[in-house]
Each structure stands twice: as C-alpha cells, then as structure tokens.
Design an enzyme around this catalytic site. Structure first.
Site, PDB file in Angstrom:
ATOM      1  N   GLN A 154      18.325 -58.171  17.236  1.00 52.95           N
ATOM      2  CA  GLN A 154      16.923 -58.453  17.541  1.00 52.95           C
ATOM      3  C   GLN A 154      16.458 -59.716  16.817  1.00 52.95           C
ATOM      4  O   GLN A 154      15.425 -60.276  17.142  1.00 52.95           O
ATOM      5  CB  GLN A 154      16.030 -57.270  17.143  1.00 52.95           C
ATOM      6  CG  GLN A 154      16.222 -56.044  18.033  1.00 52.95           C
ATOM      7  CD  GLN A 154      15.365 -54.850  17.626  1.00 52.95           C
ATOM      8  OE1 GLN A 154      15.886 -53.770  17.419  1.00 52.95           O
ATOM      9  NE2 GLN A 154      14.058 -55.027  17.505  1.00 52.95           N
ATOM     10  N   GLU A 171       4.027 -51.753  20.860  1.00 57.08           N
ATOM     11  CA  GLU A 171       4.146 -50.624  19.947  1.00 57.08           C
ATOM     12  C   GLU A 171       2.909 -49.753  19.867  1.00 57.08           C
ATOM     13  O   GLU A 171       2.972 -48.621  19.405  1.00 57.08           O
ATOM     14  CB  GLU A 171       4.545 -51.165  18.570  1.00 57.08           C
ATOM     15  CG  GLU A 171       5.915 -51.834  18.702  1.00 57.08           C
ATOM     16  CD  GLU A 171       6.306 -52.695  17.537  1.00 57.08           C
ATOM     17  OE1 GLU A 171       5.403 -53.082  16.781  1.00 57.08           O
ATOM     18  OE2 GLU A 171       7.500 -52.978  17.382  1.00 57.08           O
ATOM     19  N   ARG A 199       9.885 -48.700  17.123  1.00 55.32           N
ATOM     20  CA  ARG A 199       8.805 -49.049  18.040  1.00 55.32           C
ATOM     21  C   ARG A 199       7.435 -49.034  17.373  1.00 55.32           C
ATOM     22  O   ARG A 199       6.479 -48.426  17.856  1.00 55.32           O
ATOM     23  CB  ARG A 199       8.797 -48.137  19.254  1.00 55.32           C
ATOM     24  CG  ARG A 199       8.077 -48.834  20.393  1.00 55.32           C
ATOM     25  CD  ARG A 199       8.267 -48.220  21.729  1.00 55.32           C
ATOM     26  NE  ARG A 199       7.605 -49.050  22.715  1.00 55.32           N
ATOM     27  CZ  ARG A 199       8.040 -49.235  23.939  1.00 55.32           C
ATOM     28  NH1 ARG A 199       9.120 -48.666  24.357  1.00 55.32           N
ATOM     29  NH2 ARG A 199       7.384 -49.997  24.777  1.00 55.32           N
ATOM     30  N   CYS A 200       7.371 -49.692  16.210  1.00 55.16           N
ATOM     31  CA  CYS A 200       6.073 -49.829  15.564  1.00 55.16           C
ATOM     32  C   CYS A 200       6.197 -50.962  14.567  1.00 55.16           C
ATOM     33  O   CYS A 200       7.288 -51.401  14.252  1.00 55.16           O
ATOM     34  CB  CYS A 200       5.682 -48.554  14.828  1.00 55.16           C
ATOM     35  SG  CYS A 200       6.766 -48.155  13.470  1.00 55.16           S
TER      36      CYS A 200
END
Lengths: 162, 800
Positions: free
Chosen positions: B238, B754, B385-386
């Site tokens: 990523q 997110e 996912r945050c």
C-alpha cells in the site's frame, strides 16, 4: 513424481497436458496455461475467487485436481467475452460499479454466468443466494446484485426480441 | 477546436468528466476480462518459490532446526534460517513503530505460526514438500495470552532481546512486557470534573482482535539482477516508496538500486501497509540464489500472522449534568500489540489518533491513557479500514453516549443534539488537542432522523416491547480524523507524511499523472483523473493515472488512513493549478494580450468580454512550440503537498434491527448512512466505498474475531471460522449525504473510504444493545454473534 495425461476443452479450445496427479486445477490453469484471470483467495473453497465453470457447473478450482477435469468442458473468465464483445455480465459489472479491487470479480462473473443459466430471471434474493459462495470485501454486494440484474434483463430482452 | 466551439457551456462541462461526475471506472476494463495483473500473476524466467516453516508453539525456545531431509527433497534448493540471515543483519528488522521484529525466529518463537525457516524450491509444491521435512525441536515456555496479565510481576517475559531496555522505541516503559504508556489531556481537571458531576458512567468496552483479510493475501516476487545489482520487488504494497526506503535502510542497498512495484492489489484495508518476513526472505533468497523468488501467503498465514487490527481493551467514562450535557471524558486502554510492536501508524502516535474520542461532541475536558503490552500473539495493530485507532475511539464514544442516554433517560438522538459541536464553533479545538476543521453535525442528524422517521420507529419499538418483541434502533454520529498528515507531527521512519503528484501534459493535449499513493480498489485511475480534468479542462478520458512504481512515480507515503484524497488528491489539484498558471502565461503570449485580460472557462482561457479564446489543448501544443521569451518549454510539474491540518469527515448513521427472541437471530431491517466527505469527486465511487465499508463494519460488529486459546493456539484462522459475510447475510444499504467542504483542502474534499467502517460498527452495536435497553442492558461485548445474543436472551429469560 509421475505425471498423467489429460485432455479437456477450455474456452472452446482443446488442451492436452501432462500433470502431476496432485496438481490443483487452479494451479494448472494459472501456472501451466497462463490463464491467470481466476484467482486464489483461500485454498479451502470458501472465497470463490477461483470459480470456474466445469461441465455446466460452478466449481472452485482450488479444491479440484486437474486430473478430475480430464475430458471436461471448462469455461474461465478468459472465455466469457465473445471476442471483443463483452458478455452482458461484464457490461453490467462495469455499468453498475460491481467491482472495486477486481480480485473476486472473475470468479463472481463466472458464477453469475452459470446462475443466469440456472435461473434466467432471478429475484434479488435469488441472486444473493446464488452468489453466496463468492466473497467480496470491497463492494458490499449491492452493486454486484444490480450488475447481475442488469445482465439478466439485457439477456432476457435480447431473447424476447428474437 | 471547431467542434468544441459549437458545444454549449453545459456540453463542454459534461464532456470533461470532471469533479462531481459519476464517471465509470477506467480500471474495470482489465478486471472484468480477467486481465488484471496481481502479484501472483507475475512469472519471471527461472523464478523459484519460497514458503515458511512455521511455529506450532506460541512461546518456546528453539533447540535445533534440522534441514537435512528437506534438502534431499526433489526441487528444494535452500532452507534459510535466522543463522543464515544473521551475517547479512537481516534476521531482525526494524518496525514502523521503533521496535525490532524477528524476520526468522532467532533462538525462540514468540507466537504460533511465527516464521522459522524459509524453504526455497523450484515450485510451490516442492516448497511445501520441503517444509514437511524440516524438523524443529522446541522447549516449550509458558505462554502469555491475556493482555490483562502481561504486566504482572510473575508474567512470562516474552521479549528476552529487549528485556533490559527501559524503552522500545516509544518512550519509557516499566515492565519487560510493557511497550509504551501514552497520555493526553488534563488529568487533574478531568478527575475534578468527575468528582463534581451529577452523573457519571463507566463501562469496560473491548474492541476484539480482528483482521482486514482482503481476498488477495500478501505476497511478492523479488528479483536481484546480478549484472547491474538492482533489486526489483513486485508486491502487495500500500506504500511502495516507504518499502523502498526501508529495504534500503536494512539491506544497505542504495535506493537507486531498488525498484518497488505494486501491481494491481486485491484489496488492502491496512493489511498491506507493513513489511513482513516474506518480503525480506524472498529478497534475501533472490540475492543468494540469483533467481527471482516468489512468496505468496496462504489464507491461514494471512489471518494468523500478518496485520491483525484492534485488540483494544478500553474503560470509558463520561461525566455529565442532569440534562445529559457531557462535562468530561476519561479513557484507559490496554492495547495488545502481540509479540513485536509492528503497528503501522505515524511514529509519534503510539496509540494513533485515539484522542479523537471526543467524537462529534463539545466536551470541555478529558484525559486518555493507553498502555501497550506484548503478548504471545501475532504482531500488528494496523488500521483496518480506518485512520489510526480512530475506529476504536469512535466505537468507545458512540457506545458511551448511548449508555449516558440510558442512564439519564434522554432519547439517544436527543442527547447527541444536546452535545454536538455547533457549526459556528468551527474551527473547533477539542480538549484532547485536535483542531476540527469543519462540520455541521445537527443538520446531518436531523436529515437522518427525518429520512428514517425516527419518531415513528421509536413508537413502533414501544409497541413491540409491549408485545415482548425485540427491536433496536442504533444511532451513530461519528467524526473521523483522516488524511495523515501534517509533516510537523506525522512521520514514518522520519519521512514526513506528505504526498505527491506529477503531471505531464503532452503536446496534443492529453495527460499522464503519477502519484505517490497506490489504489487497492478505490479507483484512483478514475477519480484522480477527474480532479485534473476539472482543473485543466482536459477530458478525463484523455488522462492516464499511474501509481505504484517507485522508478517512475514521485515519492509519496502511500494509501491508508483515508489519506489519498486529502493528501495526494490535494497535490493533484495543486500540480494542475501550477500547470494552469503556466498555461495562462502561454495563452496571453499566443493571444497577444496580458494575463489580466484572461479568464478561465471550463477548458480554455478567454479574453474577457470577447469571443477570442484558446483551449487548453491548443495551449499544450504551444507549450512545446510557441512560448514567451525566457520561459522553459513543456507543460509539466510535480507538487509535494504537506497538509496544514487533518480532515474531519463525519456522518449520521441509523440502523434498525429485529431480534428473534427464541433464536437470537438479528435481522438488519434498515441501514441508513448519511456521510459528509466534503466535496464529492465521483458519487458512484463514493457510494461503492460506503457499501463496502458498511459491509466490513457489519462483519466486525456481528462476527469477526481472531480467537486464541489459553495456550496460544490461534482458533479459526481460516475462512471456515473467520467471518467474511456473503451476499446473503449482508444487509441492503441506503446512502445519503451533506456537503461541508474542507476549508483547507484545495478542492474541499475530506476522504470517504473509512467513514462507513468507523461509523458503522457502533451503529450496529448500538442497535443491538438498544433492543435490550428497556431491560437495563447497557452494553454487550462484540462481536454480536447469534450465540452471544441467544445467551443474553436466555439469561434474561426472554426465550421462554
């Protein structure tokens, strides 16, 4: 390790090969034939990323040996389009934003391809049950259901017009 | 040019496909044909495969590793252990959190499935055969699994390598299993506020260990080219540039001799931020063998070793007056980081941005204390996912305010209205140190309440309760902090968390843009082109966006924590504006007017008050042929953007559930999500992000947990046991929005990926607890599996 001869039809083409009996179908497709559209996500037949169509059924090619496909007829994502013309399902996924990272997409499309032959006019609930063996982490499925609905409608309209 | 002139302004605007357009995705063409190029699709000549011998124990000394039989297996070329990596100083690696992590177990194992040896073979089957033949002799040690016992005097010491260090990269510590203590806020004033308050509430709220589990696991192909000494690593990264720098720092290979490529990535969700032993071992194996080496993680490896998330054991407290106005917030957290501190967050933030626990509420004073500890579990602590520890914070405050509502008898929506930061208070300085940039919380909640007929739902709930039926209404009004981040307080291994965009306009008016971020499904190739399209008046179809190759893309810190649009998206707009500024000079030169005479109109500069104009397409050609004296040729630039502040997306979510009191089955009847992510670049992509984030929130709230038994066996590290919802369980989502542009972002965008996860988890949890609220239930531990719900029904005698 001794190998075994197999012959099968993949996306309309005859294929003959020597494979180890333990070779999984997904590895045969991806590594021997360079058909890398079908993916591996779990190796335990839960996620469905490796779904291919074998003899008219959706199967998870991570838990099928290549030798089990001997004499079979196989359709993979690479065989879904008609030349440059996209299958209505491919068009539906594009139009309805039915994919994000794309990793589950080939398996999802190939499963939906069989689903629409099993049930050409499925309700949304029937679509959800029909694709429940294919997991997606990105889309939340809502747009996938719409994409399949789009394809079903398009195919049914075309058939109605014939 | 003539065609364009015949179009109306609206037609010209539409032909651009810019910001605000539900543009179809450019990347789909390859994915729907099975032509994506993911790491496991990469096949290089002579490529070998490597895989790991892993520990069966959670905590044990390694007495010996015997590879003799493995090396006799046909196709096996090498078995690499810590001893082999030690001369290269690669047996341990520095983590993003200032700690060290074992690449291959060095004298002892610290968690089950830890990497012990790397077997390199001609193909993956031979590697597996070799793994079976490696014999590891262990001497078992007592495992430490429960973080609550980690700091006991007699607790087993997990990290002998750092046992005597008084710090492990994040400040002073006071026990060999202690990693850090982090405090923020005014303790004295907070304690005093609690002393004086009419009402206080306290609840132990755990956020269980879960895992991002993208459908594609982690993997790489490392290839050392011996002729030029260049190492290329294709992998699931990523943050490819950060990987390049870290690889350079730990291998001493110069950065120009390292090329990191992220090909198509099959979902990230935080799993693919960190550096894992597989990457190091594949690179080392390629250097040693002279062949490319591939490593692909299995699903079990993925769930049990790389990048768990959460595992936050929180005690949250609120002090309030009788009207439900919050006077103070206090939180104590025990953070289980596993065996190595490999959590991936900006280095000055050992508990991420957990001090966003003030949420959307105007709370005068607060105090937070977080202690990180080692346990014999897989290392990690990623932001699944945050943004960094923001979902933990949002879960805590959104649960606490519900508990306060129950204690005071005030409606759960009403108590939020009473405590919101008001629109006129922005920019708002929170008591725990953040400057919230913008927001309109009351409008968001009012819109949501109206959309679902909240009063009607409460009435229905009351009627159902009369009949003994269980219906829950969950409200969550969350605020996030994303877009890390300002370089003054955000860095990773010293690298400021800016991001970048390079734009090149070709002579015929098409564009290539490259960014320091990396899409893992978010659709950057589509949406970043839209930003440029609007800024430059060039159709988005004529704009190619590339990411992920460190040889070509400008340096950036990557994609996670909803930072792509807030940071790289800003760089994109600013780069385009620099180009437009140069274009204006060229336009003035070509049209023989001054810059002051020109005004911008969709896709061209126009001489004010006349029909004379020149399109961007024609300016592009002029940039290579007809430029003012003293100007350089070309039309390209790069922007490195250091954001002045974070962005603060927010939303109001309402979830309605019906619970079968006999079976414990929870049916999500309705889920309404209103999000405010500021300026909306592509509504179709935004909705897709929200659907996906809500589905992950549903999974976390309802079923995801990585469970260990008392001996450290990880239970259920396969998709048989770990809950990834299918289309059948997943509810239908309703989305809505308000738009409060970010005041400091060039196009006013805040990030969206997110929010639905951050706001969704408490909305589900609050709905389920709300179904039992009339029975004085204030909290239930996540995940809310049918079994746990049934257990509560049984305890309350409701299933009779």
């Amino acid at each position: 390790m001794s190998s075994q001869k197999i012959s099968l039809t993949i996306n309309g083409e005859s294929v003959e090969a020597e494979v180890e009996p333990r070779t999984l179908l997904i590895h045969f497709l991806r590594e021997e034939l360079n058909l890398t559209g079908s993916h591996i996500g779990c190796e335990t037949s839960h996620c469905g990323a490796c779904t291919v169509d074998l003899n008219g059924k959706s199967v998870k090619s991570c838990t099928v040996f290549a030798v089990q496909a001997n004499g079979g007829e196989l359709v993979t994502i690479e065989g879904l389009a008609n030349g440059t013309e996209m299958h209505p399902l491919q068009e539906g996924f594009y139009e309805a934003h039915g994919l994000q990272c794309g990793y589950c997409t080939p398996g999802m499309l190939i499963r939906a391809y069989r689903l629409l032959q099993e049930n050409p006019d499925p309700s949304d609930d029937e679509i959800r049950v029909g694709i429940s063996g294919n997991l997606c982490r990105c889309t939340g499925y809502q747009n996938i259901v719409e994409a399949i609905r789009y394809a079903a409608d398009k195919i049914n309209q075309a058939e109605g017009a014939d | 040019m003539s065609d364009a002139q015949e179009m109306t302004l609206e037609e010209r605007e539409a032909s651009i496909g810019g910001i605000g357009t539900a543009r179809k995705r450019k990347e789909d063409a390859r994915f729907i044909r099975g032509q994506g190029n993911y790491v496991d699709d990469i096949k290089l000549p002579g490529m070998l495969h490597g895989d790991f011998v892993r520990s069966s124990h959670a905590h044990a000394l390694i007495k010996s590793i015997n590879s003799e039989e493995a090396l006799k297996v046909e196709g096996v070329l090498a078995v690499i252990t810590a001893k082999d990596l030690e001369p290269l100083s690669l047996h341990w690696m520095p983590t993003l959190a200032g700690d060290m992590a074992a690449v291959l177990a060095d004298k002892k194992v610290h968690f089950q499935n830890q990497e012990i040896a790397f077997v390199v073979a001609t193909d993956r089957y031979a590697a597996t055969d070799g793994i079976q033949k490696v014999v590891v002799e262990y001497e078992a040690l007592p495992p430490l699994i429960d973080p609550k016992t980690a700091l006991d005097d007699d607790a087993p010491i997990i990290r002998d390598d750092v046992a005597d260090n008084d710090e492990v990269g994040q400040g002073k510590r006071h026990h060999p299993n202690h990693i850090f203590e982090w405090q923020v806020g005014d303790k004295e004033a907070t304690d005093a506020a609690f002393e004086a308050a009419d009402i206080t509430i306290s609840e132990d709220i755990a956020y269980p260990r879960c895992h991002p589990s993208p459908i594609e696991t982690c993997g790489c192909v490392a290839s050392m080219d011996a002729t030029n000494g260049k190492l290329t690593v294709y992998g699931t990264f990523q943050a490819p540039h950060v990987v390049r720098t870290i690889v350079s720092l730990i291998t001493s290979i110069e950065e120009n001799k390292i090329r990191i490529v992220s090909p198509d990535v099959g979902g990230g969700f935080g799993n693919k931020v960190g550096a894992y032993p597989g990457y190091i071992c594949a690179a080392a194996a390629s250097i040693v063998t002279g062949h490319p080496v591939k490593w692909i993680e299995s699903r079990i490896d993925n769930l049990s070793t790389t990048a768990f998330a959460r595992d936050y054991h929180m005690t949250g407290e609120l002090a309030a007056d009788k009207d439900g106005k919050i006077l103070a917030v206090r939180a104590k957290v025990l953070a289980d980081h596993g065996a190595f501190n490999t959590h991936a967050q900006p280095m000055k933030w050992p508990a991420g941005f957990f001090n966003i626990i003030t949420g959307s509420y105007d709370i005068p004073v607060g105090h937070v204390k977080v202690d990180g500890v080692y346990t014999n579990k897989a290392p990690g602590g990623v932001a699944y996912r945050c943004s960094f520890r923001v979902t933990e914070a949002a879960y805590l405050i959104e649960r606490l305010i519900d508990i306060l509502a129950q204690k005071t008898g005030i409606d759960k929506a009403e108590i939020r209205m009473r405590n919101f930061v008001q629109p006129e208070q922005f920019p708002y300085n929170s008591c725990l140190g953040w400057e919230y940039d913008s927001g309109d919380y009351p409008t968001a909640l009012k819109t949501a309440l109206k959309a679902v007929d909240y009063d009607g739902l409460r009435k229905e709930q009351a009627e159902k309760r009369e009949k003994g039926e269980l219906m829950g209404i969950g409200v969550a009004t969350f605020t996030e902090i994303v877009g890390a981040g300002p370089v003054r307080n955000c860095d990773i291994v010293g690298l400021g968390m800016f991001d970048s965009c390079e734009i090149r306009v070709h002579p015929t008016g098409s564009v290539i843009a490259r960014l320091g971020t990396k899409s893992t499904g978010q659709g950057h190739e589509t949406t970043f082109a839209q930003i440029i399209a609007t800024e430059l008046g060039i159709p988005s179809d004529n704009i190619t966006v590339e990411e992920g190759d460190t040889d070509t893309a400008p340096y950036g810190l990557g994609t996670y924590g909803s930072r792509s649009t807030p940071v790289a998206g800003a760089a994109t707009a600013r780069a385009a504006r620099k180009i437009r500024a140069k274009a204006k000079k060229i336009a003035a030169h070509v049209l023989e007017v001054t810059e002051q005479d020109l005004e911008w109109e969709i896709d061209r500069f126009k001489v004010a008050g006349s029909d004379v104009s020149i399109t961007m397409k024609d300016i592009a050609m002029a940039a290579y042929s007809n430029i003012p004296e003293g100007m350089e040729h070309g039309l390209e630039t790069t922007d490195y953007y250091d954001p002045p502040n974070f962005t603060y997306p927010f939303g109001a979510y309402i979830c309605v559930v019906d619970i079968d009191r006999f079976t414990g089955d929870v049916k999500v009847r309705r889920f309404y999500a209103l999000d405010d992510c500021g300026t909306r670049i592509n509504p179709m992509v935004i909705d897709g992000q929200i659907h996906g984030g809500l589905t992950e929130a549903f999974a976390i709230a309802m079923g995801q947990e990585i469970v260990y038994d008392e001996t450290g066996n990880v239970l259920g590290a396969s998709l048989m046991d770990y809950f990834l919802p299918s289309a059948v369980e997943t509810p239908e989502w309703e989305t809505d929005f308000t738009v409060t542009p970010c005041p400091h972002h060039p196009i006013g965008a805040k990030g969206i990926g997110e929010s639905p996860n951050v706001g969704g988890v408490p909305a589900f949890s609050n709905a389920i607890v709300d179904a039992f609220a009339h029975l004085d239930v204030t909290h239930m531990p996540m995940p809310h599996t049918q079994g746990k719900v049934w257990k509560l029904l049984n305890e309350l005698g409701l299933n009779k």
